[in-house]
Design an enzyme around this catalytic site. Sequence first.
Site, mmCIF file in Angstrom:
data_model
loop_
_atom_site.group_PDB
_atom_site.id
_atom_site.type_symbol
_atom_site.label_atom_id
_atom_site.label_comp_id
_atom_site.label_asym_id
_atom_site.label_seq_id
_atom_site.Cartn_x
_atom_site.Cartn_y
_atom_site.Cartn_z
ATOM 1 N N TYR A 278 -17.270 23.849 -1.545
ATOM 2 C CA TYR A 278 -17.120 25.054 -2.529
ATOM 3 C C TYR A 278 -16.681 26.604 -1.592
ATOM 4 O O TYR A 278 -16.320 27.377 -2.518
ATOM 5 C CB TYR A 278 -18.208 25.250 -3.408
ATOM 6 N N LYS A 345 -25.830 12.983 3.824
ATOM 7 C CA LYS A 345 -25.084 12.023 4.491
ATOM 8 C C LYS A 345 -25.375 12.069 6.123
ATOM 9 O O LYS A 345 -24.281 12.303 6.791
ATOM 10 C CB LYS A 345 -23.492 12.036 4.115
ATOM 11 N N ASP A 396 -24.784 7.278 -0.304
ATOM 12 C CA ASP A 396 -24.616 6.265 -0.798
ATOM 13 C C ASP A 396 -25.947 5.318 -1.273
ATOM 14 O O ASP A 396 -25.902 4.596 -2.424
ATOM 15 C CB ASP A 396 -23.719 5.342 0.205
ATOM 16 N N ASP A 420 -22.561 16.960 -6.791
ATOM 17 C CA ASP A 420 -21.454 16.927 -7.640
ATOM 18 C C ASP A 420 -21.329 15.795 -8.310
ATOM 19 O O ASP A 420 -21.254 15.316 -9.454
ATOM 20 C CB ASP A 420 -20.227 17.482 -7.105
#
Length: 529
Positions: A278, A345, A396, A420
């Site tokens: 963003y 991640k 994930d 998101d």
Amino acid sequence: MGLKDGEGGSGKRDESNTTRCGAATAGAASRGVGTAVDTTRSSPPVISSQKHGPSDGGVWCAPLPAAWCVAWWWHTSSARVVAPPGPAASQQAAASANRISRRVLRIASSVRPLFRLAQPCPGRVDCLAMGERIEYRDGRWVVPSHPIIPFIEGDGTGPDIWRAARRVFDATVRKVSDGKRQIDWLEVLAGEKAFKQVGNWLPEATLDAIRTHRVAIKGPLTTPVGGGIRSLNVALRQVLDLYACIRPVRYFEGVPSPMREPQKLDVVIFRENIEDVYSGIEYRAGGPEANAVIGFLTERFGAKIRPGSAIGIKPMSKFGSQRLVAKAIEYALRAGRRSVTLVHKGNIMKFTEGGFREWGYEIARERFGDKTIPEADTGDGRRETGTVIIKDRITDAMFAQLVLRPEEYSVIAAPNLNGDLLSDAAAAQVGGLGLAPGANVGDGYAVFEATHGTAPKYAGQDKVNPGSVILSGAMMFEELGWDDVAAAIARGLGGAIRARRVTYDLARLMPGATEVSTSAFAECIIEHV
Ligand code: NAP
């Protein structure tokens, strides 16, 4: 947030209410106090005679072509200067209205406590309203019984869903508080409506009003095409520093879902709202900026980047990450939620995503050490009463976990992109985006919003589902401490869905359900509040 279907009651119908859901006509007029900028009126404005509780008052309009009226109320409330649409929003009208309001304010202050005025904002007419301002002191909202709340109606289907939502909010607040509380809605402009009226997609006056009143609610806004503001929503979030995007995801009984046990998912997702993707640092492939960045990284740090690549930069700071995680932990403690999971991640992006994980644990330990415990220290997995378990999961794996073992997750804190993706995937598990509410919250500022877009092909048809903006309103009331109102709205929505009288999007997926209009769905919710 944290609202349970059927909470605080059995979804019983109010027998005294003679309106049957499904029987309401399309485009039913909205009730409630008048708005400060109300484009449905023709000049001079008609000011709603509704007041806060039993009171006397009046309205005086200057003879045309002057563009203002003064409305006043004795006994319980306030007065305001109201301008008609269009030219009234001009600087001249604003200045004249403001001069008058200041004069009235001076007179009024001498006869307090019989008579009180809302504080005018310099040079503005659309921030003058009956009611009182919400304040934010020592990290807490201070909410009067008649708060002024600005709203952005939204584009496309925005007016349809806002009209329905406002009816639900007003009816619920009235019913739950026995008429002792009331919202003074104040319209502020943004999007296409603002562009048409004042030639600006996001007028400074709108930002001023939200800054002044601190809490606002909005419908969906068209993203302007071809230059100018990249996204109104992103601009609003950045200008007001609304750094936490909060998305509660829970199941409403009866909503069609692809899952076997959708009710097991009940999470509140806190997504960082300013940084990461963003922050908008991105350069076109082959462009001079991208080539310059590639050149710099290759020469200076020996980075291997294919020539001609596009470049995106993903800044994530300790400050931005920690204030987001802190907000999630504060919420978990306040709402009695059992865990906060940091989603990252970090196995691949060690310094940005990995940093988010590390900084998250750090702030939990340093600021909430006596009230939180890292999952690794819980031993048998149980927690001490009152403590929140801090976990972390790689992105994930988190997607898989939310599908396979959703009951193990309660509050999620995530950087921008992870959050998101997770929010929409989670919303799909419980029946889609039509009912997903959202809020953008900073320190002392909050804007609640429908999470879907403007659905322009259905605009003005009184057809689409108002559930998202209605549940966003429930979140707003909960944030402001009106938990009873929030619970009643969730109860009403749950009742309407169980009655199987729903808008087209749900009806087409619910065998035997009756399709009703946006406004009829709102009536049905009100009957079940
Ligand atoms: P959209 O407006 O969300 O509509 C896509 C589809 O979602 C609709 O055709 C409809 O599906 C369904 N839908 C959306 N809202 C619904 C509702 N309230 N009730 C029932 N179904 C609903 O997405 P879009 O067409 O991509 O975007 C249109 C405009 O909205 C764009 O300008 C975009 O930038 C803007 N936008 C704004 C926001 C925001 O303000 N927060 C968010 C997203 C997009 P069916 O036709 O299949 O029934």
